[in-house]
Design a protein around this motif. Structure first.
Motif, PDB file in Angstrom:
ATOM      1  N   ILE A 134      17.413 -33.856  25.197  1.00 60.58           N
ATOM      2  CA  ILE A 134      16.952 -33.474  26.531  1.00 60.58           C
ATOM      3  C   ILE A 134      16.703 -34.762  27.302  1.00 60.58           C
ATOM      4  O   ILE A 134      16.012 -35.664  26.821  1.00 60.58           O
ATOM      5  CB  ILE A 134      15.661 -32.635  26.467  1.00 60.58           C
ATOM      6  CG1 ILE A 134      15.872 -31.393  25.601  1.00 60.58           C
ATOM      7  CG2 ILE A 134      15.218 -32.228  27.873  1.00 60.58           C
ATOM      8  CD1 ILE A 134      14.588 -30.623  25.300  1.00 60.58           C
ATOM      9  N   VAL A 135      17.276 -34.853  28.495  1.00 62.29           N
ATOM     10  CA  VAL A 135      17.151 -36.050  29.319  1.00 62.29           C
ATOM     11  C   VAL A 135      16.329 -35.689  30.553  1.00 62.29           C
ATOM     12  O   VAL A 135      16.698 -34.792  31.317  1.00 62.29           O
ATOM     13  CB  VAL A 135      18.537 -36.579  29.735  1.00 62.29           C
ATOM     14  CG1 VAL A 135      18.398 -37.892  30.492  1.00 62.29           C
ATOM     15  CG2 VAL A 135      19.440 -36.748  28.509  1.00 62.29           C
ATOM     16  N   ALA A 136      15.202 -36.368  30.741  1.00 62.45           N
ATOM     17  CA  ALA A 136      14.294 -36.044  31.839  1.00 62.45           C
ATOM     18  C   ALA A 136      13.516 -37.291  32.245  1.00 62.45           C
ATOM     19  O   ALA A 136      13.365 -38.223  31.445  1.00 62.45           O
ATOM     20  CB  ALA A 136      13.326 -34.942  31.416  1.00 62.45           C
ATOM     21  N   PRO A 137      12.982 -37.307  33.479  1.00 65.15           N
ATOM     22  CA  PRO A 137      12.141 -38.439  33.896  1.00 65.15           C
ATOM     23  C   PRO A 137      10.831 -38.513  33.131  1.00 65.15           C
ATOM     24  O   PRO A 137      10.251 -39.592  32.985  1.00 65.15           O
ATOM     25  CB  PRO A 137      11.904 -38.172  35.396  1.00 65.15           C
ATOM     26  CG  PRO A 137      13.017 -37.262  35.800  1.00 65.15           C
ATOM     27  CD  PRO A 137      13.274 -36.403  34.607  1.00 65.15           C
TER      28      PRO A 137
ATOM     29  N   ALA B 208      16.270 -35.218  20.465  1.00 74.29           N
ATOM     30  CA  ALA B 208      15.997 -36.527  21.061  1.00 74.29           C
ATOM     31  C   ALA B 208      15.536 -36.354  22.502  1.00 74.29           C
ATOM     32  O   ALA B 208      16.315 -35.919  23.353  1.00 74.29           O
ATOM     33  CB  ALA B 208      17.236 -37.402  21.018  1.00 74.29           C
ATOM     34  N   PRO B 209      14.263 -36.679  22.808  1.00 72.75           N
ATOM     35  CA  PRO B 209      13.789 -36.629  24.200  1.00 72.75           C
ATOM     36  C   PRO B 209      14.045 -37.984  24.867  1.00 72.75           C
ATOM     37  O   PRO B 209      13.429 -38.982  24.525  1.00 72.75           O
ATOM     38  CB  PRO B 209      12.288 -36.349  24.036  1.00 72.75           C
ATOM     39  CG  PRO B 209      11.931 -36.964  22.722  1.00 72.75           C
ATOM     40  CD  PRO B 209      13.183 -37.013  21.881  1.00 72.75           C
ATOM     41  N   VAL B 210      14.966 -38.009  25.802  1.00 70.45           N
ATOM     42  CA  VAL B 210      15.385 -39.267  26.431  1.00 70.45           C
ATOM     43  C   VAL B 210      14.769 -39.352  27.828  1.00 70.45           C
ATOM     44  O   VAL B 210      15.003 -38.486  28.671  1.00 70.45           O
ATOM     45  CB  VAL B 210      16.916 -39.341  26.529  1.00 70.45           C
ATOM     46  CG1 VAL B 210      17.347 -40.639  27.217  1.00 70.45           C
ATOM     47  CG2 VAL B 210      17.544 -39.236  25.140  1.00 70.45           C
TER      48      VAL B 210
ATOM     49  N   LEU C  58      22.460 -44.191  26.135  1.00 71.11           N
ATOM     50  CA  LEU C  58      23.094 -42.948  26.556  1.00 71.11           C
ATOM     51  C   LEU C  58      24.278 -43.336  27.425  1.00 71.11           C
ATOM     52  O   LEU C  58      24.123 -44.061  28.412  1.00 71.11           O
ATOM     53  CB  LEU C  58      22.118 -42.072  27.335  1.00 71.11           C
ATOM     54  CG  LEU C  58      22.587 -40.657  27.723  1.00 71.11           C
ATOM     55  CD1 LEU C  58      21.389 -39.742  27.966  1.00 71.11           C
ATOM     56  CD2 LEU C  58      23.456 -40.666  28.989  1.00 71.11           C
ATOM     57  N   LEU C  59      25.454 -42.842  27.056  1.00 70.47           N
ATOM     58  CA  LEU C  59      26.666 -43.158  27.804  1.00 70.47           C
ATOM     59  C   LEU C  59      27.097 -41.961  28.632  1.00 70.47           C
ATOM     60  O   LEU C  59      27.229 -40.842  28.114  1.00 70.47           O
ATOM     61  CB  LEU C  59      27.802 -43.528  26.848  1.00 70.47           C
ATOM     62  CG  LEU C  59      27.785 -44.928  26.234  1.00 70.47           C
ATOM     63  CD1 LEU C  59      28.911 -45.060  25.231  1.00 70.47           C
ATOM     64  CD2 LEU C  59      27.899 -45.992  27.306  1.00 70.47           C
TER      65      LEU C  59
ATOM     66  N   ILE D  34      17.934 -46.281  26.070  1.00 69.83           N
ATOM     67  CA  ILE D  34      17.002 -45.289  25.535  1.00 69.83           C
ATOM     68  C   ILE D  34      15.811 -46.033  24.965  1.00 69.83           C
ATOM     69  O   ILE D  34      15.954 -46.849  24.042  1.00 69.83           O
ATOM     70  CB  ILE D  34      17.662 -44.431  24.430  1.00 69.83           C
ATOM     71  CG1 ILE D  34      18.808 -43.610  25.023  1.00 69.83           C
ATOM     72  CG2 ILE D  34      16.636 -43.526  23.758  1.00 69.83           C
ATOM     73  CD1 ILE D  34      19.583 -42.810  23.985  1.00 69.83           C
ATOM     74  N   ASN D  35      14.655 -45.789  25.510  1.00 72.43           N
ATOM     75  CA  ASN D  35      13.438 -46.453  25.050  1.00 72.43           C
ATOM     76  C   ASN D  35      12.569 -45.479  24.278  1.00 72.43           C
ATOM     77  O   ASN D  35      11.847 -44.672  24.863  1.00 72.43           O
ATOM     78  CB  ASN D  35      12.667 -47.033  26.246  1.00 72.43           C
ATOM     79  CG  ASN D  35      13.453 -48.110  26.963  1.00 72.43           C
ATOM     80  OD1 ASN D  35      13.967 -49.024  26.329  1.00 72.43           O
ATOM     81  ND2 ASN D  35      13.568 -47.994  28.284  1.00 72.43           N
ATOM     82  N   LEU D  36      12.661 -45.539  22.965  1.00 78.88           N
ATOM     83  CA  LEU D  36      11.835 -44.719  22.077  1.00 78.88           C
ATOM     84  C   LEU D  36      11.010 -45.649  21.207  1.00 78.88           C
ATOM     85  O   LEU D  36      11.480 -46.725  20.807  1.00 78.88           O
ATOM     86  CB  LEU D  36      12.705 -43.845  21.178  1.00 78.88           C
ATOM     87  CG  LEU D  36      13.067 -42.437  21.628  1.00 78.88           C
ATOM     88  CD1 LEU D  36      13.976 -41.789  20.584  1.00 78.88           C
ATOM     89  CD2 LEU D  36      11.850 -41.571  21.872  1.00 78.88           C
ATOM     90  N   GLY D  37       9.780 -45.235  20.902  1.00 78.14           N
ATOM     91  CA  GLY D  37       8.978 -46.010  19.968  1.00 78.14           C
ATOM     92  C   GLY D  37       9.667 -46.095  18.616  1.00 78.14           C
ATOM     93  O   GLY D  37      10.441 -45.207  18.244  1.00 78.14           O
ATOM     94  N   GLU D  38       9.406 -47.157  17.863  1.00 80.06           N
ATOM     95  CA  GLU D  38      10.068 -47.355  16.579  1.00 80.06           C
ATOM     96  C   GLU D  38       9.801 -46.199  15.613  1.00 80.06           C
ATOM     97  O   GLU D  38      10.695 -45.758  14.896  1.00 80.06           O
ATOM     98  CB  GLU D  38       9.616 -48.673  15.950  1.00 80.06           C
ATOM     99  CG  GLU D  38      10.285 -49.895  16.542  1.00 80.06           C
ATOM    100  CD  GLU D  38      11.806 -49.821  16.453  1.00 80.06           C
ATOM    101  OE1 GLU D  38      12.339 -49.440  15.393  1.00 80.06           O
ATOM    102  OE2 GLU D  38      12.460 -50.121  17.466  1.00 80.06           O
ATOM    103  N   GLU D  39       8.562 -45.708  15.585  1.00 84.32           N
ATOM    104  CA  GLU D  39       8.238 -44.613  14.667  1.00 84.32           C
ATOM    105  C   GLU D  39       8.998 -43.346  15.048  1.00 84.32           C
ATOM    106  O   GLU D  39       9.561 -42.664  14.185  1.00 84.32           O
ATOM    107  CB  GLU D  39       6.736 -44.343  14.667  1.00 84.32           C
ATOM    108  CG  GLU D  39       6.323 -43.281  13.661  1.00 84.32           C
ATOM    109  CD  GLU D  39       4.820 -43.122  13.552  1.00 84.32           C
ATOM    110  OE1 GLU D  39       4.376 -42.075  13.047  1.00 84.32           O
ATOM    111  OE2 GLU D  39       4.098 -44.050  13.970  1.00 84.32           O
TER     112      GLU D  39
END
Length: 217
Positions: free
Chosen positions: A100-103, A119-121, A153-154, A163-168
């Motif tokens: 899901i891609v959202a602000p 994956a929440p992007v 994300l392409l 894509i900025n996700l925390g490492e955990e």
């Protein structure tokens, strides 16, 4: 849960803000405590002209022929706000949504996505709209790629979005392990040692009902 490493999929644009979990799956559609049988209630108030008869609403994006097989949602700010019900994520998973891609996302919903393999992007609203425009003419051909290994994300035009996700959170998705699975993997030796000692201290805790009746009359 299914590990998420790289996914190429059809994207559907549902660009409304503040879509809450009751919109994702209304409470009346939750008829089980398990994860199965929930997809039929996904976006029920929007997917059906008549909820009772399940007559499809032709204008709803997921009902449109070109969106058959959708696995990625492009949506608005604060997606998944409201009730903390995990059923909302379970319904999306059962439908086949992988990303899901959202602000922005509701905080609890975001965590529930991670723990269930979605994956929440998070991308700026302008980027989400650009992606929606880029896939709209032919979603079956203009696919999106979500790559957690490369953290990108392409879009169908080849433009890359970070894509900025925390490492955990990223590690949970890549390995397919929720917090319980990670604990069992990382601390199995300590857990087994505790159980062995506990069996000695509390042997009655580890016998079947029938054996308990025989051993402890």
């Amino acid at each position: 849960m299914t590990p998420f490493v790289r996914h190429v999929g059809i994207a559907a644009a549902l660009l409304h803000h503040n879509i809450d979990t009751d919109a994702i799956i209304p409470s009346r559609e939750i008829r089980t405590v398990g994860k199965d049988g929930l997809a039929h209630g996904l976006f029920a108030n929007w997917r059906y002209c008549d909820v009772a008869t399940r007559e499809p609403e032709p204008d709803f994006v997921l009902n449109q022929p070109q969106q058959h097989g959708t696995t990625i949602l492009l949506t608005g700010r604060n997606f998944g706000c409201g009730s903390s019900r995990e059923h909302a994520v379970w319904a999306l998973v059962e439908w086949g949504i992988r990303a899901i891609v959202a602000p922005s996302f509701g905080a609890i919903f975001f965590e529930n996505c991670i723990r269930n393999g979605i994956a929440p992007v998070v991308l700026p609203e302008s980027d989400v709209k650009t992606l929606a425009n880029s896939v709209s003419s032919d979603p079956q051909v203009h696919l999106l790629t979500v790559d957690l290994m490369r953290r990108e994300l392409l879009g169908p035009n080849g433009i890359s979005h970070s894509i900025n996700l925390g490492e955990e959170e990223r590690d949970q998705l890549l390995t397919g392990l929720d917090p319980i699975g990670r604990t069992l993997q990382q601390h199995s030796t300590q857990i087994e040692a505790f159980e062995a000692e506990d069996r000695i201290c509390l042997p009655w805790m580890y016998v079947s009902t029938e054996d308990y009746k025989t051993t402890y009359p």
